[in-house]
Design a protein around this motif. Structure first.
Motif, PDB file in Angstrom:
ATOM      1  N   LEU A  73       0.635  -1.332   0.062  1.00 17.23           N
ATOM      2  CA  LEU A  73       0.126   0.071   0.029  1.00 17.23           C
ATOM      3  C   LEU A  73       0.936   1.104   0.080  1.00 17.23           C
ATOM      4  O   LEU A  73       0.325   2.333  -0.465  1.00 17.23           O
ATOM      5  CB  LEU A  73      -0.874  -0.324   1.274  1.00 17.23           C
ATOM      6  N   TYR A  74       2.189   1.157   0.689  1.00 13.43           N
ATOM      7  CA  TYR A  74       2.777   2.153   0.534  1.00 13.43           C
ATOM      8  C   TYR A  74       3.372   2.656  -0.827  1.00 13.43           C
ATOM      9  O   TYR A  74       3.228   4.029  -1.168  1.00 13.43           O
ATOM     10  CB  TYR A  74       4.195   2.087   1.368  1.00 13.43           C
ATOM     11  N   THR A  75       3.626   1.812  -1.573  1.00 10.35           N
ATOM     12  CA  THR A  75       3.942   1.969  -3.080  1.00 10.35           C
ATOM     13  C   THR A  75       2.845   2.471  -3.736  1.00 10.35           C
ATOM     14  O   THR A  75       2.699   3.471  -4.796  1.00 10.35           O
ATOM     15  CB  THR A  75       4.714   0.576  -3.663  1.00 10.35           C
ATOM     16  N   ALA A  76       1.746   1.705  -3.549  1.00 15.56           N
ATOM     17  CA  ALA A  76       0.305   2.105  -4.128  1.00 15.56           C
ATOM     18  C   ALA A  76       0.073   3.452  -4.082  1.00 15.56           C
ATOM     19  O   ALA A  76      -0.546   4.215  -4.992  1.00 15.56           O
ATOM     20  CB  ALA A  76      -0.780   1.313  -3.766  1.00 15.56           C
ATOM     21  N   TYR A 111      -4.809   3.579 -16.014  1.00 19.46           N
ATOM     22  CA  TYR A 111      -4.132   3.708 -14.486  1.00 19.46           C
ATOM     23  C   TYR A 111      -2.851   3.436 -14.626  1.00 19.46           C
ATOM     24  O   TYR A 111      -2.371   2.256 -14.801  1.00 19.46           O
ATOM     25  CB  TYR A 111      -4.901   2.841 -13.410  1.00 19.46           C
ATOM     26  N   ASP A 112      -1.844   4.310 -14.524  1.00 18.91           N
ATOM     27  CA  ASP A 112      -0.429   3.902 -14.533  1.00 18.91           C
ATOM     28  C   ASP A 112       0.284   3.886 -13.188  1.00 18.91           C
ATOM     29  O   ASP A 112       1.446   3.748 -13.335  1.00 18.91           O
ATOM     30  CB  ASP A 112       0.204   5.246 -15.377  1.00 18.91           C
ATOM     31  N   LEU A 113      -0.264   4.348 -12.143  1.00 19.15           N
ATOM     32  CA  LEU A 113       0.347   4.013 -11.003  1.00 19.15           C
ATOM     33  C   LEU A 113       0.615   2.537 -10.408  1.00 19.15           C
ATOM     34  O   LEU A 113      -0.133   1.857 -11.100  1.00 19.15           O
ATOM     35  CB  LEU A 113      -0.209   4.823  -9.845  1.00 19.15           C
ATOM     36  N   ALA A 118       5.355  10.737 -11.312  1.00 16.68           N
ATOM     37  CA  ALA A 118       5.750  12.008 -11.977  1.00 16.68           C
ATOM     38  C   ALA A 118       4.367  12.866 -12.495  1.00 16.68           C
ATOM     39  O   ALA A 118       4.195  14.182 -11.975  1.00 16.68           O
ATOM     40  CB  ALA A 118       6.774  11.988 -13.175  1.00 16.68           C
ATOM     41  N   GLU A 119       3.651  12.350 -12.947  1.00 19.01           N
ATOM     42  CA  GLU A 119       2.328  13.041 -13.617  1.00 19.01           C
ATOM     43  C   GLU A 119       1.455  13.573 -12.659  1.00 19.01           C
ATOM     44  O   GLU A 119       0.798  14.606 -12.756  1.00 19.01           O
ATOM     45  CB  GLU A 119       1.750  12.114 -14.488  1.00 19.01           C
ATOM     46  N   VAL A 120       1.456  12.813 -11.375  1.00 20.00           N
ATOM     47  CA  VAL A 120       0.313  13.229 -10.395  1.00 20.00           C
ATOM     48  C   VAL A 120       0.851  13.937  -9.447  1.00 20.00           C
ATOM     49  O   VAL A 120       0.247  14.515  -8.394  1.00 20.00           O
ATOM     50  CB  VAL A 120      -0.456  12.092 -10.100  1.00 20.00           C
ATOM     51  N   THR A 121       2.096  14.375  -9.282  1.00 20.30           N
ATOM     52  CA  THR A 121       2.900  15.292  -8.310  1.00 20.30           C
ATOM     53  C   THR A 121       2.670  16.540  -8.557  1.00 20.30           C
ATOM     54  O   THR A 121       2.678  16.881  -9.509  1.00 20.30           O
ATOM     55  CB  THR A 121       4.441  14.998  -8.213  1.00 20.30           C
ATOM     56  N   PRO A 122       2.210  17.369  -7.339  1.00 22.05           N
ATOM     57  CA  PRO A 122       2.193  16.929  -6.138  1.00 22.05           C
ATOM     58  C   PRO A 122       0.760  16.331  -5.703  1.00 22.05           C
ATOM     59  O   PRO A 122      -0.441  16.514  -6.322  1.00 22.05           O
ATOM     60  CB  PRO A 122       2.287  18.090  -5.107  1.00 22.05           C
ATOM     61  N   TYR A 123       1.076  15.296  -4.960  1.00 31.72           N
ATOM     62  CA  TYR A 123      -0.376  14.369  -4.585  1.00 31.72           C
ATOM     63  C   TYR A 123      -0.449  14.256  -3.066  1.00 31.72           C
ATOM     64  O   TYR A 123       0.700  14.249  -2.321  1.00 31.72           O
ATOM     65  CB  TYR A 123      -0.197  13.036  -5.406  1.00 31.72           C
ATOM     66  N   ASN A 124      -1.552  13.841  -2.461  1.00 30.01           N
ATOM     67  CA  ASN A 124      -1.519  13.643  -1.082  1.00 30.01           C
ATOM     68  C   ASN A 124      -1.450  12.136  -0.865  1.00 30.01           C
ATOM     69  O   ASN A 124      -1.854  11.362  -1.534  1.00 30.01           O
ATOM     70  CB  ASN A 124      -2.739  14.269  -0.469  1.00 30.01           C
ATOM     71  N   ALA A 126     -11.786   0.592  -8.207  1.00 31.31           N
ATOM     72  CA  ALA A 126     -11.215  -0.580  -8.906  1.00 31.31           C
ATOM     73  C   ALA A 126     -10.162  -0.185  -9.984  1.00 31.31           C
ATOM     74  O   ALA A 126     -10.553   0.450 -11.037  1.00 31.31           O
ATOM     75  CB  ALA A 126     -12.343  -1.057  -9.811  1.00 31.31           C
ATOM     76  N   VAL A 127      -8.878  -0.204  -9.797  1.00 33.55           N
ATOM     77  CA  VAL A 127      -7.671   0.354 -10.534  1.00 33.55           C
ATOM     78  C   VAL A 127      -7.410  -0.913 -11.622  1.00 33.55           C
ATOM     79  O   VAL A 127      -6.551  -0.577 -12.584  1.00 33.55           O
ATOM     80  CB  VAL A 127      -6.688   0.566  -9.765  1.00 33.55           C
TER      81      VAL A 127
END
Lengths: 407, 153
Positions: free
Chosen positions: A156-159, B19-21, B95-101, B137-138
């Motif tokens: 989950l840390y990575t996700a 979904y690329d993460l 990189a694309e979503v930075t900054p993110y929480n 659902a990713v």
């Protein structure tokens, strides 16, 4: 205050250990972007300097405690370093790791050993060489916790993108801000104060003046942490020698007496009602260290507080009781930690502006201040010096109370 | 399914976006947690002896040390214990979503879970704000449990 342990009807406060052990030698290599050497080289060099500083011979050394940094020192328990240096009569040898609390904790175990006749002169050493030419400091330390193929709960840390120590300390600082209204101005006051001290430390990596505006202008790493909230990364090595008070008499350097020692490891239950982010192990650690030393908080002249981040300094000040819980921000805002302030803290610039040698940074500066060898940055009153260590994500805390006086 | 809190129906967001993460998969200890998420349930372990909840992967109850536990559905409600906004680009996929929480949510049942907060601008995140689970659902295999602000009566 928790009740003191009792044994055979007598309160155990450790008072009989006060002043029994001393720091008799200190070795500091060059710090920072010093290339071309391994961690092992820095360790050996720091040890050579410490023995010379103490006026001892290498054959006097009969204990070695080793704390490796990010760059591993080969050999189980420090044996490789021992063999490189030809230390052939060690009565004590171990490799230890409690993160940034290790340096102080090594000194504590060494102090117990020399106080009770198990060894005479114990070397405690930390060295690291994570910086490479052409590579930023972040590459050396950042981004931990990534899994190439994330699995299970750790995955989950990575996700969710929670990488490295920065992310964890940012969350701790954020929690404090949410609970108590602490602001970046408060964190910035700590960064600015320490930079003021660093300007007077020839070993410090960052010596140019810093204003609160400079602090705010430094880029975000992980909000609420700016770059200037975060410690440096350094190549270098530090060694100290712990001896019995008797064994250190009439040596080259004035002895620095260990008045008090303590540790606090509160654990993290990671659930409701548990708040290690804002309530560290410092109170537990302080209790035994201060009772051993026979001091109160007002007796402290100089502080060397572990500063992986500005926030760590703030929460440590609260947890020792320099101010009430939650009031650390307003407490530091007037610049009292800096040069000319009422509570000289991290007088070598600390790890934010000086050099990053984990727990050896506050310890080494504590020894320098207790000896009165701080030069331009020497605190005028230095009878009682508080040194703290902190390891993991506020998981480990240790306390040393140092003094130039035997009692 | 244990019905400790009743099953609060929460919309499952079946993602048709790219979904690329990084997408995590279950291991043995977390299999019911991941399987539950796919069905829109937040599953925790509950100690069979003392009834305290804990996150998957912990074999022993930290309170009574019992190793006996059962899976139980959590309410999906909690509060935002703390959070940060990541600016550093540690992982190329982010990189694309930075900054993110990134966030730690304290569930009503006690345990704290790593997650992201959605449906809320980063600057409006507040410590202790009420949140509820969103099942995202990713991929075909994996549903991630994110949280969004929860209106309180």
């Amino acid at each position: 205050m928790a009740s003191r342990a009792r044994h055979g009807g007598q309160a155990i406060d450790g008072r009989d250990l006060k002043g029994k052990a001393v720091i008799s030698g200190l070795g500091l290599t060059e710090m920072g972007r010093i290339y071309g050497h391994s961690g092992g080289w820095f360790a050996a060099e720091a040890i050579r300097l410490a023995i010379d500083d103490a006026g001892l011979e290498k054959t006097d050394i009969d204990g070695l405690l080793v704390n490796q940094g990010m760059t591993p020192l080969p050999g189980m328990g420090g044996v490789d370093l021992q063999n490189q240096l030809g230390l052939t009569n060690l009565r004590l040898l171990s490799s230890m790791n409690v993160g940034g609390a290790t340096a102080g904790i090594m000194v504590q175990y060494a102090a117990l050993a020399v106080s009770h006749g198990m060894a005479n002169h114990v070397l405690c050493v930390f060295a690291d060489a994570p910086l490479r030419e052409g590579r930023g400091g972040g590459a050396a330390y950042g981004g931990g916790g990534q899994q190439p193929q994330p699995r299970g709960m750790r995955g989950l840390y990575t996700a969710f993108g929670m990488f490295g120590v920065n992310a964890r300390y940012a969350m701790a600082a954020s929690r404090h801000m949410g609970m108590y209204g602490t602001t970046n101005d408060h964190f910035g006051a700590i960064a600015v104060a320490q930079r003021g001290w660093a300007a007077m430390n020839p070993l410090a990596q960052q010596r140019e003046a810093m204003t609160l505006e400079d602090y705010h202008a430094s880029r975000w790493v992980a909000e609420p942490l700016h770059l200037f909230d975060c410690c440096l990364v350094s190549n270098g090595g530090v060694a100290v020698i712990v001896s019995s008070a008797e064994g250190a008499r009439d040596r080259k350097q004035p002895p620095v007496y260990i008045w008090g020692m303590g540790q606090g490891h509160p654990g993290d239950l990671n659930r409701a009602g548990w708040d290690i982010e804002t309530q560290t192990g410092a109170p537990l650690s302080k209790e035994r260290a201060f009772s051993m030393a026979g001091i109160e908080i007002d007796d402290i002249d100089v502080c060397q507080l572990y500063d992986c981040y500005t926030y760590t300094v703030l929460v440590t000040l609260e947890d020792y009781g320099f101010c009430a819980k939650g009031e650390g921000g307003p407490f530091v805002a007037d610049g009292k930690l800096g040069p000319g302030g009422s509570l000289p803290t991290n007088t070598g610039g600390g790890q934010l502006s000086g050099y990053y040698m984990w727990g050896m940074t506050p310890l080494a500066e504590g020894v320098i201040q207790a000896r009165g060898q701080g030069g331009d940055r020497q605190a005028s009153k230095h009878d009682v010096v508080l040194v703290s260590g902190n390891g993991g994500i506020l998981d480990h805390h240790c306390t040393l109370v140092l003094s130039p006086h035997p009692a | 399914m244990p019905e400790e809190h009743g099953w609060t129906e929460v919309a499952t967001l079946v993602s048709d976006r790219d979904y690329d993460l990084p997408i995590p998969v279950a291991d043995e200890a977390s299999e019911p947690f991941y399987a539950g998420a796919k069905e829109g349930r937040l599953m925790l372990l509950r100690c069979s002896q003392c009834g305290r909840y804990r996150l998957p992967g912990r074999g022993r109850c930290v309170d009574c040390w019992s190793e006996q536990s059962e899976w139980a559905q959590a309410s999906g409600r909690g509060k935002l214990y703390s959070f940060g906004i990541m600016h550093q680009k540690y992982h190329p996929a982010f990189a694309e979503v930075t900054p993110y929480n990134y966030a730690l949510v304290e569930l009503e049942e006690g345990p704290r879970l790593i997650t992201n907060i959605v449906d809320c601008p980063n600057e409006e995140l507040r410590t202790d704000m009420p949140v509820e689970a969103v099942f995202d659902a990713v991929s075909e295999e994996t549903t991630l449990i994110r949280f969004r602000p929860r209106a309180t009566g």
